[in-house]
Design a protein around this motif. Structure first.
Motif, PDB file in Angstrom:
ATOM      1  N   VAL A 389     -41.630 -10.681  73.283  1.00 47.49           N
ATOM      2  CA  VAL A 389     -41.769 -10.780  71.845  1.00 47.49           C
ATOM      3  C   VAL A 389     -40.598 -11.514  71.193  1.00 47.49           C
ATOM      4  CG1 VAL A 389     -40.662  -8.643  71.072  1.00 47.49           C
ATOM      5  CG2 VAL A 389     -42.714  -9.468  69.910  1.00 47.49           C
ATOM      6  N   ASN A 390     -39.450 -11.507  71.829  1.00 48.69           N
ATOM      7  CA  ASN A 390     -38.270 -12.095  71.197  1.00 48.69           C
ATOM      8  C   ASN A 390     -38.446 -13.552  70.754  1.00 48.69           C
ATOM      9  OD1 ASN A 390     -36.435 -10.170  70.617  1.00 48.69           O
ATOM     10  ND2 ASN A 390     -35.361 -10.274  72.578  1.00 48.69           N
ATOM     11  N   PRO A 391     -39.041 -14.424  71.586  1.00 50.08           N
ATOM     12  CA  PRO A 391     -39.222 -15.807  71.117  1.00 50.08           C
ATOM     13  C   PRO A 391     -40.179 -15.912  69.928  1.00 50.08           C
ATOM     14  CG  PRO A 391     -39.649 -15.606  73.489  1.00 50.08           C
ATOM     15  CD  PRO A 391     -39.524 -14.242  72.952  1.00 50.08           C
ATOM     16  N   GLU A 392     -40.992 -14.877  69.710  1.00 47.64           N
ATOM     17  CA  GLU A 392     -42.011 -14.941  68.661  1.00 47.64           C
ATOM     18  C   GLU A 392     -41.466 -14.679  67.264  1.00 47.64           C
ATOM     19  OE1 GLU A 392     -45.809 -13.200  68.983  1.00 47.64           O
ATOM     20  OE2 GLU A 392     -45.780 -13.185  71.180  1.00 47.64           O
ATOM     21  N   PHE A 393     -40.300 -14.075  67.182  1.00 44.16           N
ATOM     22  CA  PHE A 393     -39.786 -13.711  65.858  1.00 44.16           C
ATOM     23  C   PHE A 393     -39.570 -14.938  64.970  1.00 44.16           C
ATOM     24  CE2 PHE A 393     -38.447  -9.666  67.943  1.00 44.16           C
ATOM     25  CZ  PHE A 393     -39.154  -8.836  67.102  1.00 44.16           C
ATOM     26  N   ALA A 394     -39.206 -16.055  65.596  1.00 43.81           N
ATOM     27  CA  ALA A 394     -38.924 -17.265  64.819  1.00 43.81           C
ATOM     28  C   ALA A 394     -40.155 -17.721  64.038  1.00 43.81           C
ATOM     29  CB  ALA A 394     -38.433 -18.368  65.748  1.00 43.81           C
ATOM     30  N   THR A 395     -41.339 -17.414  64.537  1.00 38.60           N
ATOM     31  CA  THR A 395     -42.562 -17.848  63.853  1.00 38.60           C
ATOM     32  C   THR A 395     -43.206 -16.690  63.093  1.00 38.60           C
ATOM     33  OG1 THR A 395     -43.878 -17.357  65.808  1.00 38.60           O
ATOM     34  CG2 THR A 395     -43.051 -19.594  65.606  1.00 38.60           C
ATOM     35  N   THR A 396     -42.439 -15.634  62.856  1.00 41.65           N
ATOM     36  CA  THR A 396     -42.987 -14.453  62.192  1.00 41.65           C
ATOM     37  C   THR A 396     -42.575 -14.439  60.730  1.00 41.65           C
ATOM     38  OG1 THR A 396     -42.844 -13.245  64.258  1.00 41.65           O
ATOM     39  CG2 THR A 396     -43.068 -11.936  62.267  1.00 41.65           C
ATOM     40  N   ASP A 397     -43.520 -14.100  59.859  1.00 34.59           N
ATOM     41  CA  ASP A 397     -43.199 -14.080  58.430  1.00 34.59           C
ATOM     42  C   ASP A 397     -42.494 -12.793  58.028  1.00 34.59           C
ATOM     43  OD1 ASP A 397     -44.618 -16.576  57.835  1.00 34.59           O
ATOM     44  OD2 ASP A 397     -46.347 -15.415  58.507  1.00 34.59           O
ATOM     45  N   VAL A 398     -43.054 -11.675  58.481  1.00 31.08           N
ATOM     46  CA  VAL A 398     -42.466 -10.399  58.090  1.00 31.08           C
ATOM     47  C   VAL A 398     -42.294  -9.497  59.309  1.00 31.08           C
ATOM     48  CG1 VAL A 398     -42.690  -8.336  56.664  1.00 31.08           C
ATOM     49  CG2 VAL A 398     -43.619 -10.502  55.850  1.00 31.08           C
ATOM     50  N   VAL A 399     -41.090  -8.969  59.443  1.00 28.97           N
ATOM     51  CA  VAL A 399     -40.876  -7.930  60.448  1.00 28.97           C
ATOM     52  C   VAL A 399     -40.714  -6.615  59.697  1.00 28.97           C
ATOM     53  CG1 VAL A 399     -39.253  -6.989  62.115  1.00 28.97           C
ATOM     54  CG2 VAL A 399     -39.821  -9.409  62.177  1.00 28.97           C
ATOM     55  N   LEU A 400     -41.488  -5.614  60.102  1.00 28.56           N
ATOM     56  CA  LEU A 400     -41.359  -4.299  59.488  1.00 28.56           C
ATOM     57  C   LEU A 400     -40.720  -3.364  60.503  1.00 28.56           C
ATOM     58  CD1 LEU A 400     -42.030  -2.327  57.142  1.00 28.56           C
ATOM     59  CD2 LEU A 400     -44.199  -1.892  58.283  1.00 28.56           C
ATOM     60  N   VAL A 401     -39.484  -2.979  60.222  1.00 31.15           N
ATOM     61  CA  VAL A 401     -38.781  -2.057  61.118  1.00 31.15           C
ATOM     62  C   VAL A 401     -39.016  -0.640  60.623  1.00 31.15           C
ATOM     63  CG1 VAL A 401     -36.539  -1.411  62.057  1.00 31.15           C
ATOM     64  CG2 VAL A 401     -37.024  -3.804  61.594  1.00 31.15           C
ATOM     65  N   VAL A 402     -39.670   0.189  61.424  1.00 28.75           N
ATOM     66  CA  VAL A 402     -39.963   1.554  60.991  1.00 28.75           C
ATOM     67  C   VAL A 402     -39.110   2.536  61.783  1.00 28.75           C
ATOM     68  CG1 VAL A 402     -41.762   3.264  60.605  1.00 28.75           C
ATOM     69  CG2 VAL A 402     -42.327   0.838  60.580  1.00 28.75           C
ATOM     70  N   GLY A 403     -38.056   3.002  61.144  1.00 32.07           N
ATOM     71  CA  GLY A 403     -37.234   4.051  61.756  1.00 32.07           C
ATOM     72  C   GLY A 403     -36.518   3.647  63.028  1.00 32.07           C
ATOM     73  N   ALA A 404     -36.319   2.351  63.219  1.00 35.67           N
ATOM     74  CA  ALA A 404     -35.503   1.922  64.361  1.00 35.67           C
ATOM     75  C   ALA A 404     -34.183   1.413  63.817  1.00 35.67           C
ATOM     76  CB  ALA A 404     -36.220   0.819  65.138  1.00 35.67           C
ATOM     77  N   ASN A 405     -33.139   1.500  64.607  1.00 33.60           N
ATOM     78  CA  ASN A 405     -31.852   1.064  64.108  1.00 33.60           C
ATOM     79  C   ASN A 405     -31.047   0.340  65.188  1.00 33.60           C
ATOM     80  OD1 ASN A 405     -29.354   0.751  62.937  1.00 33.60           O
ATOM     81  ND2 ASN A 405     -29.285   2.770  62.033  1.00 33.60           N
ATOM     82  N   ASP A 406     -30.591   1.077  66.176  1.00 32.72           N
ATOM     83  CA  ASP A 406     -29.708   0.474  67.172  1.00 32.72           C
ATOM     84  C   ASP A 406     -30.364  -0.673  67.939  1.00 32.72           C
ATOM     85  OD1 ASP A 406     -27.720   2.287  66.499  1.00 32.72           O
ATOM     86  OD2 ASP A 406     -28.549   3.806  67.827  1.00 32.72           O
ATOM     87  N   VAL A 407     -31.686  -0.578  68.140  1.00 32.44           N
ATOM     88  CA  VAL A 407     -32.357  -1.603  68.954  1.00 32.44           C
ATOM     89  C   VAL A 407     -32.511  -2.927  68.205  1.00 32.44           C
ATOM     90  CG1 VAL A 407     -33.575   0.089  70.359  1.00 32.44           C
ATOM     91  CG2 VAL A 407     -34.676  -0.834  68.322  1.00 32.44           C
ATOM     92  N   VAL A 408     -32.187  -2.941  66.893  1.00 33.48           N
ATOM     93  CA  VAL A 408     -32.228  -4.201  66.145  1.00 33.48           C
ATOM     94  C   VAL A 408     -30.855  -4.542  65.573  1.00 33.48           C
ATOM     95  CG1 VAL A 408     -34.667  -4.066  65.557  1.00 33.48           C
ATOM     96  CG2 VAL A 408     -32.996  -2.997  64.055  1.00 33.48           C
ATOM     97  N   ASN A 409     -29.811  -3.929  66.135  1.00 28.75           N
ATOM     98  CA  ASN A 409     -28.464  -4.127  65.597  1.00 28.75           C
ATOM     99  C   ASN A 409     -27.825  -5.366  66.217  1.00 28.75           C
ATOM    100  OD1 ASN A 409     -25.849  -3.981  64.701  1.00 28.75           O
ATOM    101  ND2 ASN A 409     -25.714  -1.759  64.931  1.00 28.75           N
ATOM    102  N   PRO A 410     -27.589  -6.405  65.405  1.00 24.51           N
ATOM    103  CA  PRO A 410     -27.027  -7.635  65.975  1.00 24.51           C
ATOM    104  C   PRO A 410     -25.637  -7.442  66.571  1.00 24.51           C
ATOM    105  CG  PRO A 410     -27.239  -7.787  63.566  1.00 24.51           C
ATOM    106  CD  PRO A 410     -27.868  -6.509  63.964  1.00 24.51           C
ATOM    107  N   ALA A 411     -24.981  -6.353  66.236  1.00 23.02           N
ATOM    108  CA  ALA A 411     -23.648  -6.105  66.792  1.00 23.02           C
ATOM    109  C   ALA A 411     -23.686  -6.087  68.318  1.00 23.02           C
ATOM    110  CB  ALA A 411     -23.098  -4.772  66.275  1.00 23.02           C
ATOM    111  N   ALA A 412     -24.842  -5.753  68.873  1.00 21.50           N
ATOM    112  CA  ALA A 412     -24.960  -5.724  70.333  1.00 21.50           C
ATOM    113  C   ALA A 412     -24.731  -7.102  70.932  1.00 21.50           C
ATOM    114  CB  ALA A 412     -26.341  -5.209  70.732  1.00 21.50           C
ATOM    115  N   LYS A 413     -24.926  -8.144  70.097  1.00 23.53           N
ATOM    116  CA  LYS A 413     -24.718  -9.493  70.605  1.00 23.53           C
ATOM    117  C   LYS A 413     -23.418 -10.104  70.125  1.00 23.53           C
ATOM    118  CE  LYS A 413     -28.654 -11.502  69.530  1.00 23.53           C
ATOM    119  NZ  LYS A 413     -29.836 -12.359  69.575  1.00 23.53           N
ATOM    120  N   THR A 414     -22.997  -9.696  68.907  1.00 26.10           N
ATOM    121  CA  THR A 414     -21.903 -10.420  68.277  1.00 26.10           C
ATOM    122  C   THR A 414     -20.566  -9.699  68.334  1.00 26.10           C
ATOM    123  OG1 THR A 414     -22.526  -9.413  66.184  1.00 26.10           O
ATOM    124  CG2 THR A 414     -23.432 -11.592  66.663  1.00 26.10           C
TER     125      THR A 414
END
Lengths: 480, 97
Positions: A389-414
């Motif tokens: 799914v990761n390559p697909e985000f670039a072509t996605t209009d809306v991402v709805l994050v429901v009750g997730a936090n750490d798994v979408v935290n960019p700090a894991a990369k930066t």
């Protein structure tokens, strides 16, 4: 004769365990696999009750008590397992695992008492056994230590997952744990090799220390790592069961126990890999427990939080081409799996492409989200795993994050200083818009701030997931 | 020590083989199935109940009887609870198209 039939039954049961576990590894056959293993287990249990004979050729006694215990355990186990909410599955597994550990522990205690009595009695037939007795005592002690650690640890893990026990870490926790482990091993060696002095006292001391070790072992480990710990304790219980197999020269116990022991250990390592961390790191890393102090001070990200109303979010989503939903533990807690499915159907009827992005450790266990969403009839092929799914985000209009936090935290990369640095995450920030539904600005389970929430393209939809999504659904409907 | 291993050499063979079988079985499982798999494995180690039944069937003292009874109940909980919970999880994996 009966003994021979029993051995064949054990052989069949062993095959069902191996085959069952194999089937469990494939989505199409998993359910049969479970039933096959269960069938083998029932066969082995009744075979043992009716066909088992001791070395003196006696059948088992106390059948009334045995059946009483079986019926009692079945009724309680069945009701509890049927009634538990899907969200509480992880802690349930932990609890049942603890029961198995406790069972192994009690067997060791009883067998030890038997041996002590036999040694004290003057009757001579035991003398021939005395060479064998060291091996027996070794199996008993191993079963006791591993069973007790597994029991106490699983109960603590259960408490943590259900929120009854908080993360705690004593000073020098690792040192204390290692010291305790060394003491347990030395005392165990004394019992096995010793000359018999104070054996009984030593035995109960080891018993107590093992329980204490189980508690101290799990207590400092952060809640986010609990699945790994449960998987590890699961394989511990397997080994404890195998000790029983050694004790009674019982092949089916040995096969079942070792199988779970090795499969469980591998499963633990695979889970660690999904989080890009080593097992050692999980066990001594104090993930989530100790790392909050540093992170709390760095909450001054550039940018500010932008709140969005349900009606604005509804417009955004209704007129999107592609929406990806990222579910997390918050969805599970709020029991929002049905309403999220409604939202999905509604959007699809409006011509929006909807997918779910499943992070390997979203929720409290790998596969937790899949199980939960499958419960509300979300189609299997809509759940897309992270790499896909990761390559697909670039072509996605809306991402709805429901009750997730750490798994979408960019700090894991930066941020190399972040405790989750190196964990693969879902690249939701590549999408055009990100809507995050959370109850509050509280940090996630790892206890760290999330820069994503402060980004300009992110807007926050505060509130309980179920309520917020219900509102969202009715707003989309109202748009006509 | 050598004697002990020799006496039980069959069991040691069995242990080593089972370690490899276990590793082989879990090798290529999609992460979706990790939770049910863990739960299924959890139920299988409930085989420890066999030991508690054997202990219980030979118990003569009150203390052994009580502890044995408890052990059988706990073992049954592990087995029944484990399999039922796993089944409930897997029930939801039915393909819907």
């Amino acid at each position: 004769m009966q003994q021979h039939i029993l051995q064949i039954i054990y052989l069949i049961a062993s095959v069902t365990f191996i085959g069952g576990l194999k089937f469990l590894g494939n989505p199409a056959t998993a359910r049969q696999g479970n039933l096959i293993a269960a069938f083998g287990m029932v066969l082995a249990i009744f075979g043992t009750i009716f066909l088992y004979t001791t070395e003196m050729g006696e059948h088992l006694h106390n059948l009334g008590f045995i059946f009483g215990a079986l019926i009692l355990g079945t009724i309680i186990g069945w009701i509890v397992a049927k009634k538990v909410q899907m969200t509480a599955m992880p802690e349930m597994v932990s609890l049942f695992n603890g029961m198995g550990g406790a069972c192994a522990m009690l067997i060791s205690v009883i067998e030890f008492r038997h041996i002590m009595e036999a040694l004290e009695s003057p009757s001579g037939f035991l003398i021939g056994m005395s060479e064998n007795i060291t091996g027996h005592i070794l199996a008993i002690i191993l079963g006791l230590v591993i069973g007790s650690v597994s029991f106490a640890g699983s109960i603590v893990a259960y408490g943590k997952l259900s929120g009854k026990v908080k993360d705690k870490s004593l000073g020098m926790q690792q040192l204390i744990n290692i010291g305790l482990l060394v003491v347990i091993m030395v005392l165990s060696a004394l019992i096995v090799m010793g000359n018999g002095a104070y054996t009984v006292q030593l035995f109960y001391l080891v018993f107590t220390l093992s329980l204490l070790y189980g508690i101290l072992f799990v207590l400092p480990i952060g809640g986010a790592d609990m699945p790994v710990v449960i998987s590890l304790l699961n394989s511990f219980t397997g080994v404890a069961a195998a000790c029983g197999g050694f004790l009674y020269d019982n092949k089916v116990m040995l096969v079942g126990g070792i199988l779970v022991g090795s499969a469980g250990t591998l499963l633990t390592i695979v889970m660690c890999k999904a989080m890009n961390r080593s097992l050692v790191n999980v066990l001594i890393g104090n993930f989530g427990g100790g790392s909050t102090g540093e992170a709390a001070t760095s909450s001054s990200f550039a940018g500010s939080i932008k709140e969005v109303t349900a009606s604005d979010a509804a417009i955004l989503m209704k007129y999107a081409k592609k929406v990806i939903i990222v579910p997390g533990y918050g969805l599970a807690v709020a029991q929002a799996q049905h309403i999220v499915h409604d939202l999905e159907l509604l959007l699809e009827s409006e011509g929006v492409e909807v997918k779910y992005a499943i992070h390997p450790v979203a929720g409290r266990m790998p596969g937790h989200m899949n199980v939960l969403l499958a419960e509300s009839n979300v189609s299997y092929d809509k759940l897309v795993e992270m790499e896909e799914v990761n390559p697909e985000f670039a072509t996605t209009d809306v991402v709805l994050v429901v009750g997730a936090n750490d798994v979408v935290n960019p700090a894991a990369k930066t941020d190399p200083n972040s405790p989750i640095y190196g964990m693969p995450i879902l690249d939701v920030e590549n999408a055009t818009n990100v809507i995050v539904n959370k109850r509050s600005m509280k940090a996630g389970y790892a206890g760290i701030e999330n820069e994503l929430f402060y980004k300009p393209k992110t807007s926050m939809l505060f509130g309980d997931a179920k309520k917020a999504l219900t509102q969202l659904v009715s707003e989309i409907k109202a748009l006509g | 020590m050598l004697e002990f291993i020799n006496e039980n050499i069959q069991l040691f063979y069995l242990i080593i083989l089972m370690v490899f079988v276990g590793i082989e079985l879990i090798g290529h499982v999609p992460s979706v199935l990790h939770t049910p798999l863990m739960s299924g494995a959890n139920a299988i180690h409930g085989v420890v109940i066999i030991g508690s039944i054997i202990v219980m069937g030979q118990a003569t003292h009150m203390v052994s009887l009580i502890l044995g009874f408890l052990a059988v109940v706990l073992g049954t909980l592990n087995v029944v609870g484990g399999f039922v919970v796993t089944d409930r999880m897997l029930e939801m994996f039915k393909k819907k198209k």
